[in-house]
Motif scaffolding. Structure first.
Motif, PDB file in Angstrom:
ATOM      1  N   MET A 172      47.831  14.208  65.354  1.00  0.00           N
ATOM      2  CA  MET A 172      48.461  13.063  64.696  1.00  0.00           C
ATOM      3  C   MET A 172      47.672  12.752  63.436  1.00  0.00           C
ATOM      4  O   MET A 172      46.449  12.672  63.472  1.00  0.00           O
ATOM      5  CB  MET A 172      48.439  11.859  65.654  1.00  0.00           C
ATOM      6  CG  MET A 172      49.215  10.648  65.165  1.00  0.00           C
ATOM      7  SD  MET A 172      49.103   9.266  66.359  1.00  0.00           S
ATOM      8  CE  MET A 172      50.027   9.908  67.752  1.00  0.00           C
ATOM      9  N   GLN A 173      48.363  12.593  62.305  1.00  0.00           N
ATOM     10  CA  GLN A 173      47.659  12.268  61.053  1.00  0.00           C
ATOM     11  C   GLN A 173      47.967  10.839  60.644  1.00  0.00           C
ATOM     12  O   GLN A 173      49.117  10.428  60.588  1.00  0.00           O
ATOM     13  CB  GLN A 173      48.060  13.210  59.922  1.00  0.00           C
ATOM     14  CG  GLN A 173      47.328  12.863  58.617  1.00  0.00           C
ATOM     15  CD  GLN A 173      47.514  13.901  57.531  1.00  0.00           C
ATOM     16  OE1 GLN A 173      47.754  15.061  57.808  1.00  0.00           O
ATOM     17  NE2 GLN A 173      47.395  13.469  56.285  1.00  0.00           N
ATOM     18  N   LYS A 174      46.900  10.091  60.347  1.00  0.00           N
ATOM     19  CA  LYS A 174      47.047   8.711  59.885  1.00  0.00           C
ATOM     20  C   LYS A 174      46.437   8.611  58.486  1.00  0.00           C
ATOM     21  O   LYS A 174      45.309   9.050  58.275  1.00  0.00           O
ATOM     22  CB  LYS A 174      46.349   7.741  60.850  1.00  0.00           C
ATOM     23  CG  LYS A 174      47.034   7.684  62.202  1.00  0.00           C
ATOM     24  CD  LYS A 174      46.402   6.667  63.128  1.00  0.00           C
ATOM     25  CE  LYS A 174      45.282   7.276  63.922  1.00  0.00           C
ATOM     26  NZ  LYS A 174      44.707   6.363  64.902  1.00  0.00           N
ATOM     27  N   ASP A 175      47.200   8.065  57.556  1.00  0.00           N
ATOM     28  CA  ASP A 175      46.739   7.913  56.174  1.00  0.00           C
ATOM     29  C   ASP A 175      46.670   6.432  55.815  1.00  0.00           C
ATOM     30  O   ASP A 175      47.677   5.722  55.955  1.00  0.00           O
ATOM     31  CB  ASP A 175      47.682   8.631  55.197  1.00  0.00           C
ATOM     32  CG  ASP A 175      47.705  10.136  55.420  1.00  0.00           C
ATOM     33  OD1 ASP A 175      46.646  10.704  55.726  1.00  0.00           O
ATOM     34  OD2 ASP A 175      48.792  10.736  55.306  1.00  0.00           O
ATOM     35  N   TYR A 176      45.501   5.998  55.370  1.00  0.00           N
ATOM     36  CA  TYR A 176      45.278   4.605  54.983  1.00  0.00           C
ATOM     37  C   TYR A 176      45.054   4.525  53.473  1.00  0.00           C
ATOM     38  O   TYR A 176      44.605   5.493  52.855  1.00  0.00           O
ATOM     39  CB  TYR A 176      44.026   4.050  55.669  1.00  0.00           C
ATOM     40  CG  TYR A 176      44.107   3.905  57.166  1.00  0.00           C
ATOM     41  CD1 TYR A 176      44.204   2.646  57.759  1.00  0.00           C
ATOM     42  CD2 TYR A 176      44.054   5.017  58.003  1.00  0.00           C
ATOM     43  CE1 TYR A 176      44.253   2.509  59.142  1.00  0.00           C
ATOM     44  CE2 TYR A 176      44.107   4.891  59.387  1.00  0.00           C
ATOM     45  CZ  TYR A 176      44.208   3.630  59.951  1.00  0.00           C
ATOM     46  OH  TYR A 176      44.255   3.491  61.314  1.00  0.00           O
ATOM     47  N   LEU A 177      45.328   3.370  52.905  1.00  0.00           N
ATOM     48  CA  LEU A 177      44.957   3.084  51.521  1.00  0.00           C
ATOM     49  C   LEU A 177      43.913   1.978  51.538  1.00  0.00           C
ATOM     50  O   LEU A 177      44.087   0.959  52.218  1.00  0.00           O
ATOM     51  CB  LEU A 177      46.182   2.650  50.709  1.00  0.00           C
ATOM     52  CG  LEU A 177      47.212   3.754  50.444  1.00  0.00           C
ATOM     53  CD1 LEU A 177      48.467   3.170  49.829  1.00  0.00           C
ATOM     54  CD2 LEU A 177      46.626   4.848  49.539  1.00  0.00           C
ATOM     55  N   ALA A 178      42.817   2.191  50.790  1.00  0.00           N
ATOM     56  CA  ALA A 178      41.739   1.207  50.738  1.00  0.00           C
ATOM     57  C   ALA A 178      41.307   1.007  49.289  1.00  0.00           C
ATOM     58  O   ALA A 178      41.186   1.980  48.530  1.00  0.00           O
ATOM     59  CB  ALA A 178      40.546   1.681  51.573  1.00  0.00           C
ATOM     60  N   LEU A 179      41.088  -0.236  48.922  1.00  0.00           N
ATOM     61  CA  LEU A 179      40.527  -0.548  47.607  1.00  0.00           C
ATOM     62  C   LEU A 179      39.029  -0.692  47.789  1.00  0.00           C
ATOM     63  O   LEU A 179      38.568  -1.569  48.535  1.00  0.00           O
ATOM     64  CB  LEU A 179      41.128  -1.848  47.065  1.00  0.00           C
ATOM     65  CG  LEU A 179      40.597  -2.316  45.705  1.00  0.00           C
ATOM     66  CD1 LEU A 179      40.912  -1.318  44.602  1.00  0.00           C
ATOM     67  CD2 LEU A 179      41.167  -3.696  45.357  1.00  0.00           C
ATOM     68  N   VAL A 180      38.249   0.184  47.126  1.00  0.00           N
ATOM     69  CA  VAL A 180      36.804   0.199  47.334  1.00  0.00           C
ATOM     70  C   VAL A 180      36.055  -0.115  46.043  1.00  0.00           C
ATOM     71  O   VAL A 180      36.593   0.039  44.943  1.00  0.00           O
ATOM     72  CB  VAL A 180      36.331   1.566  47.897  1.00  0.00           C
ATOM     73  CG1 VAL A 180      37.011   1.872  49.222  1.00  0.00           C
ATOM     74  CG2 VAL A 180      36.585   2.699  46.897  1.00  0.00           C
ATOM     75  N   ARG A 181      34.820  -0.531  46.200  1.00  0.00           N
ATOM     76  CA  ARG A 181      33.971  -0.887  45.058  1.00  0.00           C
ATOM     77  C   ARG A 181      33.592   0.359  44.256  1.00  0.00           C
ATOM     78  O   ARG A 181      33.272   1.402  44.821  1.00  0.00           O
ATOM     79  CB  ARG A 181      32.689  -1.560  45.577  1.00  0.00           C
ATOM     80  CG  ARG A 181      31.747  -2.040  44.485  1.00  0.00           C
ATOM     81  CD  ARG A 181      30.456  -2.567  45.090  1.00  0.00           C
ATOM     82  NE  ARG A 181      29.624  -1.465  45.612  1.00  0.00           N
ATOM     83  CZ  ARG A 181      28.536  -1.646  46.342  1.00  0.00           C
ATOM     84  NH1 ARG A 181      28.143  -2.867  46.662  1.00  0.00           N
ATOM     85  NH2 ARG A 181      27.836  -0.611  46.772  1.00  0.00           N
ATOM     86  N   GLY A 182      33.604   0.221  42.933  1.00  0.00           N
ATOM     87  CA  GLY A 182      33.079   1.272  42.055  1.00  0.00           C
ATOM     88  C   GLY A 182      34.001   2.472  41.926  1.00  0.00           C
ATOM     89  O   GLY A 182      35.141   2.475  42.385  1.00  0.00           O
ATOM     90  N   GLN A 183      33.487   3.499  41.301  1.00  0.00           N
ATOM     91  CA  GLN A 183      34.250   4.724  41.040  1.00  0.00           C
ATOM     92  C   GLN A 183      33.944   5.764  42.120  1.00  0.00           C
ATOM     93  O   GLN A 183      32.859   6.335  42.150  1.00  0.00           O
ATOM     94  CB  GLN A 183      33.909   5.273  39.647  1.00  0.00           C
ATOM     95  CG  GLN A 183      34.204   4.310  38.506  1.00  0.00           C
ATOM     96  CD  GLN A 183      35.665   3.860  38.500  1.00  0.00           C
ATOM     97  OE1 GLN A 183      36.575   4.675  38.519  1.00  0.00           O
ATOM     98  NE2 GLN A 183      35.883   2.539  38.457  1.00  0.00           N
ATOM     99  N   TRP A 184      34.886   5.947  43.017  1.00  0.00           N
ATOM    100  CA  TRP A 184      34.687   6.929  44.102  1.00  0.00           C
ATOM    101  C   TRP A 184      34.613   8.326  43.480  1.00  0.00           C
ATOM    102  O   TRP A 184      35.508   8.727  42.734  1.00  0.00           O
ATOM    103  CB  TRP A 184      35.845   6.860  45.086  1.00  0.00           C
ATOM    104  CG  TRP A 184      35.644   7.736  46.287  1.00  0.00           C
ATOM    105  CD1 TRP A 184      35.864   9.081  46.367  1.00  0.00           C
ATOM    106  CD2 TRP A 184      35.161   7.329  47.574  1.00  0.00           C
ATOM    107  NE1 TRP A 184      35.540   9.555  47.614  1.00  0.00           N
ATOM    108  CE2 TRP A 184      35.111   8.503  48.387  1.00  0.00           C
ATOM    109  CE3 TRP A 184      34.772   6.117  48.132  1.00  0.00           C
ATOM    110  CZ2 TRP A 184      34.695   8.476  49.708  1.00  0.00           C
ATOM    111  CZ3 TRP A 184      34.350   6.090  49.448  1.00  0.00           C
ATOM    112  CH2 TRP A 184      34.312   7.249  50.228  1.00  0.00           C
ATOM    113  N   PRO A 185      33.560   9.108  43.771  1.00  0.00           N
ATOM    114  CA  PRO A 185      33.421  10.441  43.164  1.00  0.00           C
ATOM    115  C   PRO A 185      34.506  11.387  43.669  1.00  0.00           C
ATOM    116  O   PRO A 185      34.742  11.478  44.871  1.00  0.00           O
ATOM    117  CB  PRO A 185      32.038  10.912  43.647  1.00  0.00           C
ATOM    118  CG  PRO A 185      31.391   9.733  44.287  1.00  0.00           C
ATOM    119  CD  PRO A 185      32.461   8.789  44.690  1.00  0.00           C
ATOM    120  N   SER A 186      35.157  12.071  42.748  1.00  0.00           N
ATOM    121  CA  SER A 186      36.237  12.993  43.129  1.00  0.00           C
ATOM    122  C   SER A 186      35.750  14.091  44.063  1.00  0.00           C
ATOM    123  O   SER A 186      36.510  14.604  44.885  1.00  0.00           O
ATOM    124  CB  SER A 186      36.848  13.634  41.872  1.00  0.00           C
ATOM    125  OG  SER A 186      37.423  12.636  41.064  1.00  0.00           O
TER     126      SER A 186
END
Length: 318
Positions: A172-186
């Motif tokens: 089962m795949q679960k995908d979340y969206l989160a707003l996080v601090r700073g620039q997440w490294p690609s």
């Protein structure tokens, strides 16, 4: 066939609770129920594991099926939840898919999945009020109270077993969206950090990264970047308590308005957006339908507060 009491609950044990004593598990699951009552229902054999009586010191194993009887506190009936209540009506509007085997909700932020901890209302209580004729309604998985989004509920015991097996086998795949601090490294596409759960005297659960914890992995992908933060898609491979929240913190990018693992300075930077809730949303779930065998992908739209926050942040893109 003997009819099961509608107040009875069935819980399938996942890896997260494996190894825990049944009496300790019940004290957490049945919050507010006196310890003496928990030991009484264990002693009388009203709690069954895999249809067998067990002792309080029995240690749970992954895949165990627990039968928990209806429990009344202080001889009082649990208060009925009226279908006319605003929260219950909100749940009816939140249903995004339903058939004879499953029901899928876009759970609102601020609603617990179960009553307890001083709450007399949760998703399950609300759904039982909305569907009084449903003989079986059980959570397939959980969402934190302040997390919104896709929540899967089984309407048949066979469906619950099938879906729990998919969770165990990582089907089962679960995908979340989160707003996080700073620039997440690609280049940070995965966080692997073992998680250890502590339950405080208050009953509050606090999770931290520890070598003594259980292996845990979350995959990440940057969706959008803003002046002060990043919107990331988080897909947990394991299903530990608070996993995404602690893994983002461990990576140095805590989630906006996380009252347990967040950063108050980041929250202040978001003041103009009007956001005042945890920005963690279960956006989609993909699984095999337990009856038809077809692959289903169900998506839950973000609420107005989250959409407005992102619209304002997009005006200040770096």
């Amino acid at each position: 066939m003997k009819n099961e009491n509608p107040g009875v609950q069935f819980v399938a044990i996942t890896a997260e609770n494996a190894g825990q004593r049944i009496d300790n598990f019940l004290r957490t699951f049945l919050k507010g129920v006196p310890k003496s009552m928990i030991y009484r229902i264990l002693r009388k054999g009203e709690v069954r594991v895999n249809k067998k009586r067990i002792k309080p010191e029995y240690k749970l194993e992954e895949g165990d099926d627990i039968r928990i009887p209806p429990v009344r506190v202080s001889g009082q009936e649990a208060p009925e939840v009226s279908p006319k209540l605003d929260k219950v009506a909100q749940l009816e509007r939140a249903v995004i898919y339903e058939d004879e085997a499953i029901l899928v909700l876009n759970k609102p932020s601020g609603t617990a999945v179960h009553g307890g901890s001083g709450l007399n209302f949760g998703v399950i209580e609300g759904l039982r009020a909305l569907r009084p004729d449903a003989r079986f309604l059980e959570l397939v998985h959980r969402l934190d109270r302040d997390t919104s989004g896709v929540l899967l509920i089984a309407k048949k015991r066979s469906a619950l077993r099938s879906l729990h097996e998919q969770l165990r086998e990582k089907g089962m795949q679960k995908d979340y969206l989160a707003l996080v601090r700073g620039q997440w490294p690609s280049h940070t596409k995965s966080v692997k950090a073992p998680l250890l759960k502590n339950i405080l005297q208050s009953g509050e659960r606090v999770v931290r990264v520890s070598s003594e914890g259980k292996p845990s992995e979350t995959r990440f992908k940057v969706e959008e970047r803003y002046q002060h933060g990043s919107l990331v898609k988080a897909s947990p491979i394991t299903g530990r308590t608070h996993q995404i929240r602690v893994h983002t913190l461990h990576a140095g990018h805590p989630i906006a308005f996380d009252d347990r693992y967040g950063d108050s300075e980041f929250d202040r930077q978001l003041a103009k957006t009007g956001l005042n809730r945890l920005f963690l949303h279960a956006a989609a779930i993909t699984f095999t339908h337990p009856s038809t065998g077809e692959t289903l992908r169900l998506e839950a739209p973000m609420d107005e507060k989250l959409r407005r926050c992102l619209a304002i942040l997009r005006q200040d893109k770096p």
